[in-house]
Design a protein around this motif. Structure first.
Motif, PDB file in Angstrom:
ATOM      1  N   GLY A 127      14.425  13.422  30.972  1.00  0.00           N
ATOM      2  CA  GLY A 127      14.218  13.655  29.554  1.00  0.00           C
ATOM      3  C   GLY A 127      13.247  14.775  29.265  1.00  0.00           C
ATOM      4  O   GLY A 127      13.241  15.319  28.157  1.00  0.00           O
ATOM      5  N   SER A 128      12.413  15.131  30.254  1.00  0.00           N
ATOM      6  CA  SER A 128      11.417  16.186  30.046  1.00  0.00           C
ATOM      7  C   SER A 128      11.027  16.778  31.388  1.00  0.00           C
ATOM      8  O   SER A 128      11.330  16.221  32.448  1.00  0.00           O
ATOM      9  CB  SER A 128      10.175  15.626  29.349  1.00  0.00           C
ATOM     10  N   VAL A 129      10.336  17.911  31.332  1.00  0.00           N
ATOM     11  CA  VAL A 129       9.890  18.569  32.557  1.00  0.00           C
ATOM     12  C   VAL A 129       8.750  17.782  33.198  1.00  0.00           C
ATOM     13  O   VAL A 129       8.816  17.394  34.366  1.00  0.00           O
ATOM     14  CB  VAL A 129       9.439  20.015  32.271  1.00  0.00           C
ATOM     15  N   GLU A 130       7.685  17.535  32.433  1.00  0.00           N
ATOM     16  CA  GLU A 130       6.470  16.960  33.003  1.00  0.00           C
ATOM     17  C   GLU A 130       6.662  15.519  33.468  1.00  0.00           C
ATOM     18  O   GLU A 130       6.205  15.146  34.554  1.00  0.00           O
ATOM     19  CB  GLU A 130       5.323  17.000  31.976  1.00  0.00           C
ATOM     20  N   TRP A 131       7.298  14.706  32.667  1.00  0.00           N
ATOM     21  CA  TRP A 131       7.409  13.290  33.004  1.00  0.00           C
ATOM     22  C   TRP A 131       8.649  12.985  33.841  1.00  0.00           C
ATOM     23  O   TRP A 131       8.702  11.937  34.469  1.00  0.00           O
ATOM     24  CB  TRP A 131       7.449  12.452  31.726  1.00  0.00           C
ATOM     25  N   ALA A 132       9.621  13.869  33.806  1.00  0.00           N
ATOM     26  CA  ALA A 132      10.888  13.615  34.512  1.00  0.00           C
ATOM     27  C   ALA A 132      11.383  12.200  34.193  1.00  0.00           C
ATOM     28  O   ALA A 132      11.827  11.458  35.065  1.00  0.00           O
ATOM     29  CB  ALA A 132      10.711  13.809  36.008  1.00  0.00           C
ATOM     30  N   ASP A 133      11.270  11.808  32.930  1.00  0.00           N
ATOM     31  CA  ASP A 133      11.526  10.435  32.521  1.00  0.00           C
ATOM     32  C   ASP A 133      13.018  10.135  32.414  1.00  0.00           C
ATOM     33  O   ASP A 133      13.835  11.004  32.117  1.00  0.00           O
ATOM     34  CB  ASP A 133      10.832  10.137  31.185  1.00  0.00           C
ATOM     35  N   PHE A 134      13.320   8.876  32.646  1.00  0.00           N
ATOM     36  CA  PHE A 134      14.691   8.377  32.545  1.00  0.00           C
ATOM     37  C   PHE A 134      14.934   7.995  31.095  1.00  0.00           C
ATOM     38  O   PHE A 134      14.357   7.032  30.593  1.00  0.00           O
ATOM     39  CB  PHE A 134      14.863   7.167  33.474  1.00  0.00           C
ATOM     40  N   ASP A 135      15.769   8.756  30.387  1.00  0.00           N
ATOM     41  CA  ASP A 135      15.966   8.539  28.956  1.00  0.00           C
ATOM     42  C   ASP A 135      17.432   8.766  28.599  1.00  0.00           C
ATOM     43  O   ASP A 135      17.799   9.758  27.966  1.00  0.00           O
ATOM     44  CB  ASP A 135      15.065   9.479  28.150  1.00  0.00           C
ATOM     45  N   PRO A 136      18.295   7.829  28.995  1.00  0.00           N
ATOM     46  CA  PRO A 136      19.729   8.020  28.728  1.00  0.00           C
ATOM     47  C   PRO A 136      20.076   8.043  27.249  1.00  0.00           C
ATOM     48  O   PRO A 136      21.091   8.611  26.868  1.00  0.00           O
ATOM     49  CB  PRO A 136      20.378   6.831  29.442  1.00  0.00           C
ATOM     50  N   ALA A 137      19.232   7.430  26.384  1.00  0.00           N
ATOM     51  CA  ALA A 137      19.527   7.476  24.949  1.00  0.00           C
ATOM     52  C   ALA A 137      19.334   8.880  24.398  1.00  0.00           C
ATOM     53  O   ALA A 137      20.103   9.345  23.548  1.00  0.00           O
ATOM     54  CB  ALA A 137      18.638   6.482  24.204  1.00  0.00           C
ATOM     55  N   ALA A 138      18.293   9.587  24.883  1.00  0.00           N
ATOM     56  CA  ALA A 138      18.099  10.977  24.455  1.00  0.00           C
ATOM     57  C   ALA A 138      19.191  11.876  25.019  1.00  0.00           C
ATOM     58  O   ALA A 138      19.730  12.751  24.330  1.00  0.00           O
ATOM     59  CB  ALA A 138      16.734  11.466  24.889  1.00  0.00           C
ATOM     60  N   THR A 139      19.536  11.666  26.280  1.00  0.00           N
ATOM     61  CA  THR A 139      20.604  12.458  26.899  1.00  0.00           C
ATOM     62  C   THR A 139      21.918  12.244  26.160  1.00  0.00           C
ATOM     63  O   THR A 139      22.743  13.163  26.065  1.00  0.00           O
ATOM     64  CB  THR A 139      20.748  12.080  28.384  1.00  0.00           C
ATOM     65  N   ALA A 140      22.120  11.046  25.615  1.00  0.00           N
ATOM     66  CA  ALA A 140      23.366  10.758  24.902  1.00  0.00           C
ATOM     67  C   ALA A 140      23.570  11.699  23.731  1.00  0.00           C
ATOM     68  O   ALA A 140      24.698  12.136  23.459  1.00  0.00           O
ATOM     69  CB  ALA A 140      23.359   9.310  24.415  1.00  0.00           C
ATOM     70  N   THR A 141      22.496  12.040  23.022  1.00  0.00           N
ATOM     71  CA  THR A 141      22.628  12.970  21.898  1.00  0.00           C
ATOM     72  C   THR A 141      23.124  14.323  22.376  1.00  0.00           C
ATOM     73  O   THR A 141      23.942  14.979  21.709  1.00  0.00           O
ATOM     74  CB  THR A 141      21.279  13.106  21.170  1.00  0.00           C
ATOM     75  N   ALA A 142      22.648  14.777  23.534  1.00  0.00           N
ATOM     76  CA  ALA A 142      23.121  16.044  24.090  1.00  0.00           C
ATOM     77  C   ALA A 142      24.611  15.980  24.386  1.00  0.00           C
ATOM     78  O   ALA A 142      25.357  16.937  24.119  1.00  0.00           O
ATOM     79  CB  ALA A 142      22.341  16.368  25.355  1.00  0.00           C
ATOM     80  N   LEU A 143      25.073  14.855  24.917  1.00  0.00           N
ATOM     81  CA  LEU A 143      26.488  14.732  25.267  1.00  0.00           C
ATOM     82  C   LEU A 143      27.379  14.732  24.028  1.00  0.00           C
ATOM     83  O   LEU A 143      28.510  15.226  24.055  1.00  0.00           O
ATOM     84  CB  LEU A 143      26.714  13.437  26.056  1.00  0.00           C
ATOM     85  N   VAL A 144      26.873  14.178  22.938  1.00  0.00           N
ATOM     86  CA  VAL A 144      27.673  14.058  21.720  1.00  0.00           C
ATOM     87  C   VAL A 144      27.672  15.355  20.917  1.00  0.00           C
ATOM     88  O   VAL A 144      28.669  15.679  20.264  1.00  0.00           O
ATOM     89  CB  VAL A 144      27.144  12.886  20.866  1.00  0.00           C
ATOM     90  N   THR A 145      26.586  16.134  20.970  1.00  0.00           N
ATOM     91  CA  THR A 145      26.448  17.275  20.055  1.00  0.00           C
ATOM     92  C   THR A 145      26.656  18.637  20.712  1.00  0.00           C
ATOM     93  O   THR A 145      26.778  19.634  19.999  1.00  0.00           O
ATOM     94  CB  THR A 145      25.053  17.264  19.401  1.00  0.00           C
ATOM     95  N   THR A 146      26.661  18.722  22.036  1.00  0.00           N
ATOM     96  CA  THR A 146      26.769  20.025  22.707  1.00  0.00           C
ATOM     97  C   THR A 146      27.808  19.968  23.817  1.00  0.00           C
ATOM     98  O   THR A 146      28.532  18.984  23.965  1.00  0.00           O
ATOM     99  CB  THR A 146      25.409  20.440  23.305  1.00  0.00           C
ATOM    100  N   ASP A 147      27.815  21.023  24.631  1.00  0.00           N
ATOM    101  CA  ASP A 147      28.746  21.086  25.765  1.00  0.00           C
ATOM    102  C   ASP A 147      28.171  20.450  27.024  1.00  0.00           C
ATOM    103  O   ASP A 147      28.599  20.741  28.138  1.00  0.00           O
ATOM    104  CB  ASP A 147      29.116  22.545  26.047  1.00  0.00           C
ATOM    105  N   ALA A 148      27.202  19.537  26.867  1.00  0.00           N
ATOM    106  CA  ALA A 148      26.508  18.969  28.024  1.00  0.00           C
ATOM    107  C   ALA A 148      27.412  18.154  28.932  1.00  0.00           C
ATOM    108  O   ALA A 148      27.133  18.038  30.133  1.00  0.00           O
ATOM    109  CB  ALA A 148      25.335  18.106  27.547  1.00  0.00           C
ATOM    110  N   VAL A 149      28.480  17.565  28.399  1.00  0.00           N
ATOM    111  CA  VAL A 149      29.390  16.792  29.261  1.00  0.00           C
ATOM    112  C   VAL A 149      29.909  17.671  30.387  1.00  0.00           C
ATOM    113  O   VAL A 149      30.003  17.242  31.542  1.00  0.00           O
ATOM    114  CB  VAL A 149      30.559  16.223  28.435  1.00  0.00           C
ATOM    115  N   ARG A 150      30.216  18.926  30.073  1.00  0.00           N
ATOM    116  CA  ARG A 150      30.756  19.846  31.081  1.00  0.00           C
ATOM    117  C   ARG A 150      29.669  20.472  31.939  1.00  0.00           C
ATOM    118  O   ARG A 150      29.881  20.721  33.126  1.00  0.00           O
ATOM    119  CB  ARG A 150      31.561  20.940  30.382  1.00  0.00           C
ATOM    120  N   ARG A 151      28.469  20.682  31.401  1.00  0.00           N
ATOM    121  CA  ARG A 151      27.491  21.517  32.084  1.00  0.00           C
ATOM    122  C   ARG A 151      26.379  20.767  32.803  1.00  0.00           C
ATOM    123  O   ARG A 151      25.727  21.331  33.678  1.00  0.00           O
ATOM    124  CB  ARG A 151      26.883  22.502  31.080  1.00  0.00           C
TER     125      ARG A 151
END
Length: 800
Positions: free
Chosen positions: A569-593
């Motif tokens: 989810g971030s550089v410093e914490w390298a945190d596990f945040d699938p809910a935040a990542t979900a927004t990327a998958l829904v709004t951008t080309d993140a599924v492919r990249r």
């Protein structure tokens, strides 16, 4: 009551001039010390022949540690049910009622207690029958919504042969009011006499563990008075019975309050009282003669805002309120949310929750401001607002989004910085770098789903300024020092911010910000193209692409440097945040990249943890229903069954279930007295709306296709199949019907009027096996899992 050390000099700690009744509780805060304590009894209260002391009990410091602790202690000494549930340190849930687009909302809790205005006193029902005072604790209590989804909630009591239904709603117009209807029904075979009380009490619906800026806990009542057919609270707030009451009475706290009298089926003797302690209470009453199997309803109205007696025409307010009935209010909500029609086979509950969630977004508004809650979260975050705006647009409510973004944009700073939040005190400038992309997204989404070029042109300067501010932010991470191996993950992305609540103590380079910037820059490029500014469109597209290259490189660097199996989810914490990542998958080309293995692990690991929590295999305290957005991510990843597993859970964990809502924080024990954030949390409700609608149709930002039925389940096809009508998309309103067509085929009927998406219309229905054939006009191609159509296709049959 006086204290002293030497027996000669005394200081007064507490005094009462209206004391009466069998018991008194004395609030002595501050933890003072003295050697001696005495009661100085001077004269009986007016109307009393004398006084005596039967017993005196000195409580420990905790009894009066705070005002709320004091009332918790009072409730503990009294019969359960004489006080609101939260005073027994157990959780209660509430839901809002309001005028769509109003400045505030009333709330009602599960037990039928109504707080008619923000942080105000409450109205609480009681019945007196068969010589007993009936409270929420004596009855079987349940809840409902009108038509299972309208924002018109009811609390139901069943006690012996009596049923009490408390229904809260709001009527609009110049004299907008909170309204409460009490309906008492005799379900028995014999007539009964019932006295209905509507108590005016110095308690809010929200408990003290929700405390914020005067909200939560007690609500001072210094004065109560019956005047010209209405009850005045503190001389400024008016309660108007629309049905003539049998009486009204009020009592100060030191008189034992109104409940002492109600317990005997009586009203306090006085119709007016002043309470120095500011915790007076009173009650309206109606004497009801109910024949066998009959019912009677009475109503009260409480105008929003304050009104002095000299400037309040209670008769006129009464006429105005009567002109708007509960039935007409219900029809208005049906019309408001009737633009989009959805049927999901036998899954009506899923659709009901969808409509209620959209209604709650509207009810929680403060005029143009979209707010995520009716009490604790009465401020407008652009982060929440962007998601709520997207949900409203998809549900056919575009005017509210226009008003919101037009209201929010002027708070932008001269350098293009978009504030993270705005409330009645102005803008909040906490550095949250997601806000700039979210403003651009909201303007672009409004244009795409309405075709309103005029508003897009009006707000284009604000969008352009936000993109230039993003460019300035990103420039801070383009220096040569960020090419060093130990800092390479920060190169070319946005600087640290606190856009995630978990990052407040230590701002970080949050990928949430970058993905919103990526989406916002792309949206701004599309707006520039639409407005005919080709050079700006090219510049913004190049800026988006450059950020994208750095963003995905940063994620891969963080994964490699920290040896992570998941998307961080971030550089410093390298945190596990699938809910935040979900927004990327829904709004951008993140599924492919995004890295495929890390992406798959992220959601495998999330689901494993979710199942352990759901099944009671691990110890846990609470979770947040923001996880609902993961449903949309799973649909984009082709994990249909997993998406429905989550959907089924979140529908089962609404609180309360029939009110179709989620708090921000859901505790393992629903009655645990823990902070809820707010309820209903409209951002979470909006995420639910977008998740469910995305199961029916979504636009792919990757290839410009319109994807249908990617989240439709096989179970939804039972009971007549899936039907969608009037659903806004980037290419016009969508309508289709998907149903079974024999034992090994599905039939899709696509309604006319859809413009051609660049990537075509892609159908991904639930199939037990590989797609073997597709017949009908407009079929472009198909593979084992999907078929691509032209928008003009009318009917096709998909065989497997």
């Amino acid at each position: 009551m006086q204290a002293g050390d030497d027996g000669a000099s005394w200081r007064t700690l507490w005094s009462a001039r209206q004391a009466e009744g069998p018991r008194h509780y004395v609030y002595l805060p501050g933890g003072g010390r003295s050697r001696r304590l005495r009661l100085l009894l001077q004269a009986p209260a007016a109307g009393s022949s004398g006084f005596a002391i039967a017993s005196l009990r000195v409580e420990p410091y905790e009894f009066s540690r705070s005002l709320h602790d004091f009332f918790h202690a009072v409730a503990a000494h009294e019969r359960r049910g004489l006080h609101p549930r939260w005073l027994y340190r157990t959780q209660t849930y509430w839901t809002p009622v309001g005028v769509e687009g109003g400045a505030t909302a009333a709330i009602v809790n599960e037990e039928g207690m109504v707080e008619p205005d923000r942080a105000s006193f409450s109205l609480e029902p009681f019945l007196f029958a068969d010589g007993e005072l009936v409270t929420w604790a004596d009855a079987d209590v349940s809840q409902s919504l009108a038509q299972s989804w309208l924002p018109i909630p009811s609390s139901h009591w069943r006690w012996r042969d009596l049923a009490l239904t408390t229904t809260a709603f709001a009527s609009g117009g110049a004299d907008a009011c909170a309204r409460v209807r009490y309906r008492v029904e005799n379900t028995g075979a014999a007539p009964v006499r019932v006295r209905l009380f509507a108590a005016v009490r110095p308690f809010q619906v929200t408990p003290p563990w929700q405390s914020f800026q005067g909200m939560g806990g007690t609500s001072p009542i210094s004065d109560l008075a019956w005047n010209a057919g209405a009850v005045y609270v503190n001389g400024r707030k008016v309660v108007i019975p629309l049905d003539e009451p049998s009486g009204f009475g009020a009592a100060a706290f030191e008189q034992g309050g109104a409940l002492r009298h109600l317990a005997r089926g009586e009203l306090p003797r006085s119709a007016q009282v002043h309470d120095e302690f500011a915790h007076a209470s009173g009650a309206l009453c109606w004497d009801l003669e109910l024949a066998a199997r009959s019912a009677r309803a009475v109503e009260v109205a409480v105008p929003f805002g304050e009104r002095a007696p000299d400037f309040c025409d209670s008769e006129a307010l009464c006429r105005s309120a009567r002109a708007i009935s509960l039935e007409s209010t219900a029809r208005a909500w049906e019309q408001k949310l009737g633009a989009v029609s959805i049927r999901l086979g036998a899954a009506a509950e899923c659709v009901d929750a969808l409509r209620t969630a959209a209604a709650h977004v509207l009810v929680n508004r403060d005029r143009a401001a979209l707010q995520p809650g009716p009490r604790r979260y009465t401020r407008s975050w652009i982060r929440d607002g962007a998601t709520m705006a997207a949900a409203l647009l998809r549900m056919g409510c575009s005017a509210e989004v226009r008003d919101f973004v037009r209201w929010y944009a002027p708070y932008q700073a001269a350098d293009g910085n978009v504030p993270c939040a705005v409330d009645r005190n102005g803008a909040d400038w906490l550095p949250e770098h997601d806000s700039h992309g979210q403003l651009a997204f909201t303007v672009a989404e409004y244009w795409r789903l309405t075709g309103d070029r005029a508003l897009a042109a009006e707000l284009w300067p604000a969008v352009l300024a936000a993109t230039r501010y993003l460019e300035q932010l990103r420039a801070q991470r383009l220096g040569p020092e960020f090419r060093a191996p130990e800092r390479r993950a920060c190169y070319g992305v946005l600087p640290e911010s606190a856009s995630h609540e978990g990052y407040l103590a230590h701002p970080v380079h949050a990928y949430w910000d970058d993905f919103w910037a990526l989406r916002g820059l792309g949206d701004a490029a599309d707006l520039a193209q639409m407005l005919g500014d080709e050079p700006e469109a090219k510049r913004l597209s190049a800026l988006r692409d450059a950020l994208g290259e750095c963003l995905y490189a940063s994620i891969e660097a963080t994964i490699a440097d920290r040896k992570l199996p998941y998307v961080p989810g971030s550089v410093e914490w390298a945190d596990f945040d699938p809910a935040a990542t979900a927004t990327a998958l829904v709004t951008t080309d993140a599924v492919r990249r995004l890295p495929e293995a890390a992406l798959r692990y992220s959601y495998d690991e999330y689901l494993a943890g979710f199942r352990r929590r759901r099944n009671g295999e691990i110890d846990w305290n609470n979770y947040t229903a923001y996880e609902i957005r993961i449903i949309g991510a799973l649909v984009r990843l082709g994990r249909r069954e997993d998406a429905h597993e989550l959907l089924d859970f979140f529908l089962s964990d609404r609180r309360p279930r029939v009110w179709n809502q989620w708090p921000e924080i859901s505790w393992r024990d629903p009655r645990s007295p823990g902070h809820l954030g707010d309820v209903p949390h409209s951002w979470i409700g909006a995420e639910y709306v977008l998740a469910v609608l995305g199961m029916l149709a979504y636009e792919s930002p990757d290839d410009g296709s319109l994807v249908l039925a990617a989240g439709v389940s096989d179970a939804w096809l039972d009971g007549g199949g899936v039907e969608v009508a009037g659903l806004p998309t980037w290419w016009g309103p969508l309508g289709y019907r998907l149903r079974r067509d024999g034992p090994r085929a599905l039939r899709l009927d696509l309604s006319p009027g859809l413009r051609e998406p660049p990537g075509g219309v892609v159908v991904r229905p639930p199939l037990p096996g590989a797609l073997a054939g597709v017949t009908g006009d407009g079929v472009v191609r198909f593979d084992a899992h999907s078929a691509t159509l032209r928008s003009g296709a009318a009917s096709i049959v998909l065989s497997y």
